[in-house]
Design an enzyme around this catalytic site. Structure first.
Site, mmCIF file in Angstrom:
data_model
loop_
_atom_site.group_PDB
_atom_site.id
_atom_site.type_symbol
_atom_site.label_atom_id
_atom_site.label_comp_id
_atom_site.label_asym_id
_atom_site.label_seq_id
_atom_site.Cartn_x
_atom_site.Cartn_y
_atom_site.Cartn_z
ATOM 1 N N SER A 47 61.365 73.608 55.646
ATOM 2 C CA SER A 47 61.919 74.808 54.979
ATOM 3 C C SER A 47 61.342 75.163 53.775
ATOM 4 O O SER A 47 61.396 76.184 52.983
ATOM 5 C CB SER A 47 63.392 74.466 54.574
ATOM 6 N N HIS A 48 60.348 74.154 53.009
ATOM 7 C CA HIS A 48 59.695 74.353 51.894
ATOM 8 C C HIS A 48 58.140 74.257 52.024
ATOM 9 O O HIS A 48 57.477 73.602 50.934
ATOM 10 C CB HIS A 48 60.118 73.533 50.481
ATOM 11 N N ALA A 180 70.577 72.041 47.431
ATOM 12 C CA ALA A 180 71.287 73.061 47.133
ATOM 13 C C ALA A 180 72.773 72.651 46.741
ATOM 14 O O ALA A 180 73.184 71.842 47.493
ATOM 15 C CB ALA A 180 71.374 74.114 48.136
ATOM 16 N N GLU A 188 69.650 77.934 56.991
ATOM 17 C CA GLU A 188 70.221 77.466 58.311
ATOM 18 C C GLU A 188 71.275 78.450 58.936
ATOM 19 O O GLU A 188 71.291 78.251 60.077
ATOM 20 C CB GLU A 188 71.169 76.201 57.372
ATOM 21 N N ARG A 309 63.322 59.526 54.145
ATOM 22 C CA ARG A 309 62.533 60.359 55.275
ATOM 23 C C ARG A 309 61.272 61.088 54.705
ATOM 24 O O ARG A 309 60.322 61.014 55.581
ATOM 25 C CB ARG A 309 63.644 61.250 55.818
#
Lengths: 345, 345
Positions: A47-48, A180, A188, A309
Site C-alpha cells: 500500500s506504500h 492509521a 481497503e 513482518r
C-alpha cells in the site's frame, strides 16, 4: 514465478527515481520520494510501495505539488526546527531537517521538526526508522483527509491520521509502528468495493450515520476510528498537534483545499525526537538495554512486534530481490517512458 | 437525598488534606494529593476520587511511600526538567516541576518533565489540564503494573499504561483525555467479580491465554489492550518512553518491586509540554483559534468531546456541592480520626 520478475532493491530505486526525474521533479526530491516508495515495496508494504507512484504523478499532473520546490530549513536555535516544503513532497523536506532535528534532540534532550506545506503519502515509519538508526526515539504525526467520523458522531471530520513511533534497538531493527487511527485504511474499503464484497462491521457508517457493511455506502458515509472513543481522541489529538498547533491544515481544510480526496493531501507534519541517553543519564541505567528487557520477551508468549513482518520481508528482498508482476513491470516501463502522459483517467 | 450528604469542594479538600497530614504526610504533599483526589470526586470520576484515599493510606502503612519526601528539582538548562520524587507521591513532584516545565516549553517551543521514583495513582488528566490552563498542550504518560498481555500474546507484560493529552481552549475548558490503554480498567473487572457478573468479551484472557468472561479467570490471566494491535503498540510505546527511556521502572519491574499489584505502583512519569504559540508563529495563524474550528463542531453531529461529562459534573459540584453517601462520610471520619489504624485488612 510465472508472470513475475525479480528486481534488486537498487535497480528498482533507480527506476523509480528516473520516473520522478522524467516527470520534472528536482533530482534530490525524486531521490527522497523514490527511496521511501522503494522501501515500502522492499518491505512488502504494497500500500506504500510502487502503487504510490501513480498517486504522486497524478498530483503532479494536477499541478497541486511543486516539482522543483527546494525545502527551506528554519532554525531558530530553540528546540523546534522547521522546514518549509514549499508545496513539494514531504520526503525531501524530512531529509532536509533530519540532521538538524537529531543534533538538537541530542543537545536539548528532545526536539521537534515541523514540516510546513507538503504533499504527504503518510509512510511515517520511514522517518521514525531513520531517527531510530541515529539512536533516537521519535513520534511522527500528520493529519490527512477528513473521511472519519469521531466516536459517537456520523459525519466525516477527522483524518485517517497516521501515528508512528520508533525506538532504537542495539544490534537489531528498531521497534517501529505506523498505523492509521481509523479502523481500516480507505484503500481497503476501495478494494472491497472493486471486489463487490462487504466490509467488516465496525469499519464505517453510511450517510445517515448507521453502521454499514456496504463499501459504497461507507465511502459516501464516514469511516470509523480504531478503538472507539479512545482512538477517536487520539485522532483528534493528531489534528490539534500536527494541524492546528503548526498553523497548518487540519484534515477538513486539506480536503477543501484539494477539492476532494483523490489526490495526496497537502498539510504539515510534526516529528518529535527524544534522546534516550540524555533522558536516562541521571538514572545510571542504559535506556536501550532496559528497552530490550521488554522487547525481547514478546516472542516467548507468541506475540509479535509491530514491524516483524516488515523486517523479514526486507531481508528477503535484499537477498532475493523484489518480485513484481508483469503488470507492475509494464506500468514502470510506461511511467518511465511516457511520464505524466501515461496516466489514464 | 436520603443517606447523602452535600459537602462543598473546599470543605472536602480540607478534610482529605487533614487525613493525609494526620497520616504523617508532609503538608505540601498532603495538599497536592488531596487536590487531585478532590478534583476527581468533584468531577464525578469516582474511580479517582475519595475512593483513592484508602489505597494511598495502605501504601503509607506498608512503608512503600515516603511521607516526608521533598521533591528535588534538577534543571540542566536543557529542554528536560527532572524532579526526583524520592519515593513520595507523584502529585507534589508534578507541582514542583510544573512552573519550570511551562517556562522551558515557552522558551524552547517544547519541553519535557521527568518525574523519578514516585508513587502514582494515574490521574494524569489533572496535570495536562493544569498545563492547558497555562496555555500549553501536553502529553502525559506513565507505566503501571504488568497486568496486560500484548496483542497476540497471553501473559501479562504491559501495564494498563494511561495516556493523557491536554489542549487549551480560549474561554472554555480545555480538550482533555486520559484513559487506560487496556480495554477496561482493572477496577472494573474487580467490580464484576464482587457482583458475580461476567465481564464483556474482549476484556481479558485466562491463564491459558483463552478468551474469558469470568472475572476471576481474567484477574488470574491477563487483561487485553484496547484497539487490538494498535492499542498494544501504544501501550508498548508508553513502557519505552515513560519507563525504559527515563531509566525508571517499566510495569513488570514495578510489579516485582512492590511484591504484587495491591498497592499503588512505584515508577516514573513523562510529561511533554508544547507551546502552540511558538509552534504556529511562522504560520501567522492563531493555533488555538484553529483548534476551535475542529472542537466546536463535534456537538453538531452528536459526538461528545472526551471530558464533557467531567466538566458538567464539575459545574454541578461547584454550584451544589459534592454528594457523598453515609458510608463515604463515615469513612472520611474514621480515616481522619484513626489514621492508618482505620485500615481493615
Amino acid at each position: 514465478m510465472t508472470g513475475h520478475h525479480l528486481i534488486t532493491v537498487e535497480a528498482l530505486f533507480g527506476r523509480v527515481r528516473a520516473i520522478f526525474e522524467n516527470a520534472g521533479v528536482r533530482a534530490e526530491s525524486a531521490e527522497a520520494v523514490a527511496r521511501t516508495i522503494v522501501a515500502g515495496e522492499r518491505d512488502h508494504c504494497k500500500s506504500h510501495g510502487i502503487y504510490r507512484i501513480e498517486g504522486c504523478l497524478r498530483v503532479l499532473a494536477a499541478g497541486k505539488v511543486s516539482p522543483d520546490a527546494v525545502p527551506q530549513l528554519h532554525d531558530s536555535g530553540k528546540a523546534v526546527i522547521e522546514v518549509d516544503a514549499g508545496g513539494g513532497f514531504a520526503n525531501p523536506a524530512f531529509e532536509t531537517g533530519k540532521a538538524a532535528l537529531a543534533d538538537r534532540a541530542r543537545q536539548s534532550g528532545l526536539a521537534a521538526l515541523v514540516i510546513r506545506d507538503c504533499l504527504h503519502f503518510s509512510a511515517l515509519w520511514h522517518d521514525v526508522e531513520a531517527l531510530a538508526e541515529m539512536g533516537l526515539a521519535s513520534l511522527s504525526l500528520c493529519p490527512s483527509y477528513a473521511f472519519v467520523a469521531p466516536a459517537g458522531g456520523k459525519e466525516p471530520l477527522l483524518g485517517t491520521n497516521p501515528f508512528a513511533f520508533g525506538w532504537p534497538r542495539p544490534g537489531d531493527h528498531p521497534y517501529v509502528f505506523d498505523f492509521a487511527t481509523s479502523v481500516a485504511a480507505r484503500g481497503e474499503i476501495e478494494l472491497h468495493r472493486r471486489a463487490g464484497t462487504p466490509i467488516p462491521e465496525g469499519w464505517a457508517v453510511d450517510e445517515d450515520g448507521e453502521p454499514t457493511t456496504d463499501p459504497n455506502a461507507a465511502l459516501n458515509g464516514a469511516m470509523l476510528p480504531f478503538g472507539g472513543h479512545k482512538g477517536s481522541a487520539i485522532s483528534t489529538m493528531i489534528e490539534l498537534l500536527a494541524g492546528a498547533m503548526l498553523g497548518e491544515f487540519m484534515s477538513r481544510e486539506a480536503l477543501d483545499f484539494m477539492g476532494g480526496g483523490n489526490l495526496l493531501p497537502r498539510h504539515g507534519a510534526l516529528i518529535v525526537a527524544f534522546d534516550p541517553q540524555s533522558f536516562a543519564a541521571r538514572s545510571g541505567r542504559d535506556p536501550l538495554a532496559e528497552g530490550e528487557k521488554l522487547l525481547t520477551v514478546f516472542g516467548a508468549q507468541g506475540a509479535r512486534l509491530p514491524s516483524e513482518r516488515r523486517f523479514k520481508a526486507r531481508q528477503q528482498s535484499q537477498t532475493n530481490g523484489i518480485a513484481l508482476t508483469d503488470a507492475e513491470m509494464d506500468q514502470l516501463d510506461r511511467f518511465e517512458r511516457e511520464g505524466l502522459a501515461a496516466l489514464i483517467d
